[in-house]
Scaffold this active site. Structure first.
Site, PDB file in Angstrom:
ATOM      1  CD  GLU A 103      -1.685  -2.435   1.393  1.00  0.00           C
ATOM      2  OE1 GLU A 103      -2.479  -3.359   1.110  1.00  0.00           O
ATOM      3  OE2 GLU A 103      -0.566  -2.618   1.922  1.00  0.00           O
ATOM      4  CG  HIS A 173     -11.272  -7.849   5.669  1.00  0.00           C
ATOM      5  ND1 HIS A 173     -10.637  -8.723   6.512  1.00  0.00           N
ATOM      6  CD2 HIS A 173     -10.563  -7.851   4.511  1.00  0.00           C
ATOM      7  CE1 HIS A 173      -9.587  -9.245   5.890  1.00  0.00           C
ATOM      8  NE2 HIS A 173      -9.524  -8.731   4.678  1.00  0.00           N
TER       9      HIS A 173
END
Length: 369
Positions: A103, A173
């Site tokens: 990321e 998540h």
């Protein structure tokens, strides 16, 4: 479940101090989606769910701007939520491509491209995994224009990421990290509530002259379907929308939580005869103070709700600003109905995410104050 390490704001009273063994509630998450009608001036429409509306927006951006590129983990294959499906085949592997699982690298690459004039659409697969890129976002993307005296900037960078509850995502998540970026001058933070909003706001974000964090409510990717205008259109950033006018109380939210608030407002009308003014914030930062203040001065009451933990969330900032600018108009304390101060749970998700009953009780208590 050991609850001893969390505060009294962690869970509701019936949970504190107990060991719970519960099965998932089958109807966790926002209530059924209520489609809206696009303004007639936007022209012909086509039925799309949220991820297809986002796909359509990116397709238009790639088609209209030869410098535009889309990249991230698995985006060449359509992405885990299928938002980029078909775009590599249409626009080429040199413009829609996968990145390594990094990321920090994805955003750093995007900052470099954007600072060289390339329209960059970066995808972080889940908002929960945006944190390795936090340094690049906060110290590079957000500050590039300022530190160069406006000689250079990374305003052509848009970072997309799915956020929020999904029914089974648990702690890695399901997070809602919008407030962590709403503290950073130089960024814009946007969250849509529906397919119509998603397309218009994403196109506006891509064309904005500042780096934008665009959080997508993953719970709505497939469950939200509307007739979306097929032509290019943009919705203004930094502008909240009064979706339903009212006279008794202002109710404010964004993203998927907006639909929970709409259901709570319906309950308040049916059971209490209360007229709620319902506002979708849309842009989290910079947020539309004028629209919110005008509404609160009219109604005298405010309920704010979001999925993120209550402490230091957007609700805190809005509540503080409202008491500063609307104090003499308030008839009751500002109420915040938010997630609890704990990691996002799995089987306890229905207790964590504010539902319409918690929001309704806040409306009721505010009216009775």
């Amino acid at each position: 479940m050991n609850l001893s390490r969390y505060t009294t704001r962690t869970l509701p009273a019936f949970v504190r101090g107990r060991t719970l063994h519960a099965a998932p509630v089958p109807h966790a998450g926002p209530p059924p989606f209520q489609p809206e009608i696009a303004p007639a001036e936007l022209g012909e429409t086509k039925e799309m769910n949220l991820f297809l509306a986002l796909n359509d927006a990116m397709d238009m951006a790639l088609a209209s701007d030869p410098t535009a590129v889309l990249f991230g983990e698995d985006v060449a294959f359509g992405g885990v939520f299928r938002c980029s499906i078909g775009l590599r085949e249409k626009h080429g592997a040199h413009r829609v491509f996968n990145t390594p699982l990094s990321e920090q690298g994805i955003v750093g690459f995007g900052v470099g491209l954007a600072s060289n004039g390339v329209t960059s659409i970066a995808e972080i697969q889940f908002a929960d995994y945006i944190f390795p890129a936090y340094d690049q976002i906060v110290n590079e993307a957000a500050k590039y224009r300022f530190r160069s005296g406006n000689q250079f900037d990374s305003g052509k960078l848009t970072i997309r990421a799915p956020y929020g509850c999904v029914g089974h995502g648990a702690l890695y998540h399901s997070q809602s990290p919008e407030a962590l970026f709403a503290h950073v001058p130089g960024l814009k933070v946007v969250i849509p509530r529906s397919p119509i909003q998603a397309k218009g706001l994403l196109l506006a974000s891509i064309h904005d002259e500042n780096p934008v964090i665009f959080f997508e409510p993953k719970y709505l990717y497939r469950s939200a379907t509307e007739k979306v205008p097929v032509e290019h259109y943009e919705l203004p950033l930094g502008s909240a929308e009064v979706v339903r006018e009212g006279t008794d109380i202002t109710v404010l939210g964004y993203g998927s939580q907006f639909h929970t608030l709409r259901a709570a407002c319906d309950m308040a009308k049916e059971k209490l005869g209360v007229s709620c003014e319902l506002i979708d914030l849309r842009t989290i930062y910079p947020w539309d103070e004028q629209t919110v203040f005008e509404s609160v001065k009219k109604t005298g009451r405010l309920v704010i709700s979001h999925e993120a933990p209550i402490s230091n969330g957007m609700g805190s900032e809005i509540a503080a600003s409202v008491q500063e600018h609307c104090f003499l108009h308030l008839e009751a304390p500002v109420r915040r109905i938010c997630g609890w101060d704990m990691p996002f749970p799995l089987v306890y998700e229905p207790f964590y995410v504010p539902d319409k009953f918690r929001c309704f009780e806040a409306i009721k208590e505010s009216m009775e104050y």
